[in-house]
Design a protein around this motif. Structure first.
Motif, PDB file in Angstrom:
ATOM      1  N   ALA A 129      -5.394   1.268   2.393  1.00 36.06           N
ATOM      2  CA  ALA A 129      -4.937   1.783   1.100  1.00 36.06           C
ATOM      3  C   ALA A 129      -5.837   1.330  -0.043  1.00 36.06           C
ATOM      4  O   ALA A 129      -6.089   2.096  -0.982  1.00 36.06           O
ATOM      5  CB  ALA A 129      -3.501   1.339   0.833  1.00 36.06           C
ATOM      6  N   LEU A 130      -6.336   0.116   0.035  1.00 39.23           N
ATOM      7  CA  LEU A 130      -7.181  -0.411  -1.047  1.00 39.23           C
ATOM      8  C   LEU A 130      -8.622   0.062  -0.961  1.00 39.23           C
ATOM      9  O   LEU A 130      -9.342   0.023  -1.961  1.00 39.23           O
ATOM     10  CB  LEU A 130      -7.133  -1.943  -1.050  1.00 39.23           C
ATOM     11  CG  LEU A 130      -5.775  -2.566  -1.374  1.00 39.23           C
ATOM     12  CD1 LEU A 130      -5.867  -4.092  -1.299  1.00 39.23           C
ATOM     13  CD2 LEU A 130      -5.273  -2.115  -2.737  1.00 39.23           C
TER      14      LEU A 130
ATOM     15  N   GLU B  21       1.216  -5.238  -3.331  1.00 39.55           N
ATOM     16  CA  GLU B  21      -0.242  -5.368  -3.471  1.00 39.55           C
ATOM     17  C   GLU B  21      -0.897  -4.062  -3.903  1.00 39.55           C
ATOM     18  O   GLU B  21      -1.819  -4.072  -4.715  1.00 39.55           O
ATOM     19  CB  GLU B  21      -0.848  -5.865  -2.157  1.00 39.55           C
ATOM     20  CG  GLU B  21      -0.496  -7.294  -1.816  1.00 39.55           C
ATOM     21  CD  GLU B  21      -0.925  -8.282  -2.901  1.00 39.55           C
ATOM     22  OE1 GLU B  21      -2.068  -8.176  -3.389  1.00 39.55           O
ATOM     23  OE2 GLU B  21      -0.105  -9.136  -3.273  1.00 39.55           O
ATOM     24  N   ILE B  22      -0.439  -2.940  -3.363  1.00 38.37           N
ATOM     25  CA  ILE B  22      -1.013  -1.644  -3.757  1.00 38.37           C
ATOM     26  C   ILE B  22      -0.770  -1.404  -5.240  1.00 38.37           C
ATOM     27  O   ILE B  22      -1.659  -0.927  -5.958  1.00 38.37           O
ATOM     28  CB  ILE B  22      -0.422  -0.494  -2.906  1.00 38.37           C
ATOM     29  CG1 ILE B  22      -0.949  -0.576  -1.479  1.00 38.37           C
ATOM     30  CG2 ILE B  22      -0.745   0.871  -3.525  1.00 38.37           C
ATOM     31  CD1 ILE B  22      -0.275   0.390  -0.507  1.00 38.37           C
TER      32      ILE B  22
ATOM     33  N   VAL C 198       3.130  -4.934   1.114  1.00 37.84           N
ATOM     34  CA  VAL C 198       2.082  -3.906   0.993  1.00 37.84           C
ATOM     35  C   VAL C 198       2.264  -3.139  -0.310  1.00 37.84           C
ATOM     36  O   VAL C 198       1.305  -2.936  -1.065  1.00 37.84           O
ATOM     37  CB  VAL C 198       2.107  -2.947   2.207  1.00 37.84           C
ATOM     38  CG1 VAL C 198       1.137  -1.795   1.999  1.00 37.84           C
ATOM     39  CG2 VAL C 198       1.786  -3.694   3.496  1.00 37.84           C
ATOM     40  N   THR C 199       3.494  -2.726  -0.589  1.00 38.56           N
ATOM     41  CA  THR C 199       3.771  -1.987  -1.830  1.00 38.56           C
ATOM     42  C   THR C 199       3.391  -2.818  -3.045  1.00 38.56           C
ATOM     43  O   THR C 199       2.728  -2.332  -3.962  1.00 38.56           O
ATOM     44  CB  THR C 199       5.263  -1.598  -1.905  1.00 38.56           C
ATOM     45  OG1 THR C 199       5.583  -0.776  -0.779  1.00 38.56           O
ATOM     46  CG2 THR C 199       5.581  -0.855  -3.183  1.00 38.56           C
TER      47      THR C 199
ATOM     48  N   LEU D 229      -2.614  -2.065   4.251  1.00 40.42           N
ATOM     49  CA  LEU D 229      -3.050  -2.498   2.925  1.00 40.42           C
ATOM     50  C   LEU D 229      -4.558  -2.362   2.782  1.00 40.42           C
ATOM     51  O   LEU D 229      -5.050  -1.846   1.770  1.00 40.42           O
ATOM     52  CB  LEU D 229      -2.621  -3.947   2.662  1.00 40.42           C
ATOM     53  CG  LEU D 229      -3.080  -4.526   1.331  1.00 40.42           C
ATOM     54  CD1 LEU D 229      -2.515  -3.734   0.154  1.00 40.42           C
ATOM     55  CD2 LEU D 229      -2.701  -6.002   1.239  1.00 40.42           C
ATOM     56  N   ASN D 230      -5.311  -2.807   3.775  1.00 38.67           N
ATOM     57  CA  ASN D 230      -6.770  -2.700   3.721  1.00 38.67           C
ATOM     58  C   ASN D 230      -7.210  -1.246   3.584  1.00 38.67           C
ATOM     59  O   ASN D 230      -8.103  -0.928   2.789  1.00 38.67           O
ATOM     60  CB  ASN D 230      -7.412  -3.339   4.942  1.00 38.67           C
ATOM     61  CG  ASN D 230      -7.347  -4.851   4.893  1.00 38.67           C
ATOM     62  OD1 ASN D 230      -7.332  -5.452   3.826  1.00 38.67           O
ATOM     63  ND2 ASN D 230      -7.262  -5.483   6.045  1.00 38.67           N
TER      64      ASN D 230
ATOM     65  N   GLY E 290       1.158  -3.963   8.540  1.00 36.98           N
ATOM     66  CA  GLY E 290       1.043  -3.998   7.090  1.00 36.98           C
ATOM     67  C   GLY E 290      -0.318  -4.389   6.568  1.00 36.98           C
ATOM     68  O   GLY E 290      -0.815  -3.804   5.598  1.00 36.98           O
ATOM     69  N   LEU E 291      -0.950  -5.354   7.190  1.00 33.72           N
ATOM     70  CA  LEU E 291      -2.266  -5.806   6.723  1.00 33.72           C
ATOM     71  C   LEU E 291      -3.316  -4.714   6.892  1.00 33.72           C
ATOM     72  O   LEU E 291      -4.113  -4.456   5.978  1.00 33.72           O
ATOM     73  CB  LEU E 291      -2.673  -7.074   7.462  1.00 33.72           C
ATOM     74  CG  LEU E 291      -3.882  -7.819   6.911  1.00 33.72           C
ATOM     75  CD1 LEU E 291      -3.694  -8.176   5.449  1.00 33.72           C
ATOM     76  CD2 LEU E 291      -4.117  -9.084   7.728  1.00 33.72           C
TER      77      LEU E 291
END
Length: 173
Positions: free
Chosen positions: A56-57, A81-82, A78-79, A53-54, A49-50
């Protein structure tokens, strides 16, 4: 093991779309990556997940396929934070089939929720539906050019759908 093979024709209508696959199961991630890449998509992957996330961002994707149960950060986190900065389409792929789990994923901002094991035809239909719905939004620039959620002037690009700005193809935070 599950049959996650997706026919090559599934993704042919939307070549060059960028898809991020985030799943800690190497076999599932590799099968999805192979099938989607063979269909003409740019595919990026993450194994937790981490990392997902990185990516995706810090990159631009047209769709994210996201597992829920992963190390370091689960798919719900993750969802969440996105969604603070982007409305990139997210399809959750998970073995968690309870109604409350599905509701949680959708309320956090997922566009769809597919329960493992899933039919390749079902995934095909859902991916196509989400991409069709999110990629049909068009806008007209001041010069009269029709674009899909992107305004470009000089070396500046504004992606209104994702609420992201780029200078010389580098994202500005």
């Amino acid at each position: 093991m599950y049959n996650y093979s997706i026919k090559r024709s599934v993704f042919m209508s939307d070549v060059q779309k960028r898809i991020l696959i985030v799943d800690d199961d190497d076999e599932i991630r590799d099968l999805l990556e192979f099938d989607i890449r063979s269909s003409g998509y740019f595919v990026d992957t993450a194994k937790d997940g981490l990392e997902g996330l990185n990516k995706a961002l810090n990159n631009t994707y047209d769709l994210i396929l996201l597992d829920v149960m992963m190390p370091k950060m689960d798919g719900y986190g993750v969802t969440r934070e996105i969604r603070r900065s982007s409305d990139v389409p997210i399809i959750i792929l998970t073995a968690l089939g309870d109604v409350s789990e599905r509701i949680t994923g959708l309320e956090l901002g997922a566009d769809d929720y597919v329960i493992k094991p899933f039919s390749p035809k079902e995934l095909e239909a859902r991916v196509k539906a989400v991409l069709r719905r999110t990629n049909n939004r068009e806008m007209v620039t001041p010069s009269g050019k029709v674009t899909k959620n992107v305004i470009t002037t000089g070396n500046i690009k504004i992606d209104t759908a994702r609420r992201q700005v780029y200078r010389k193809n580098e994202r500005i935070r």
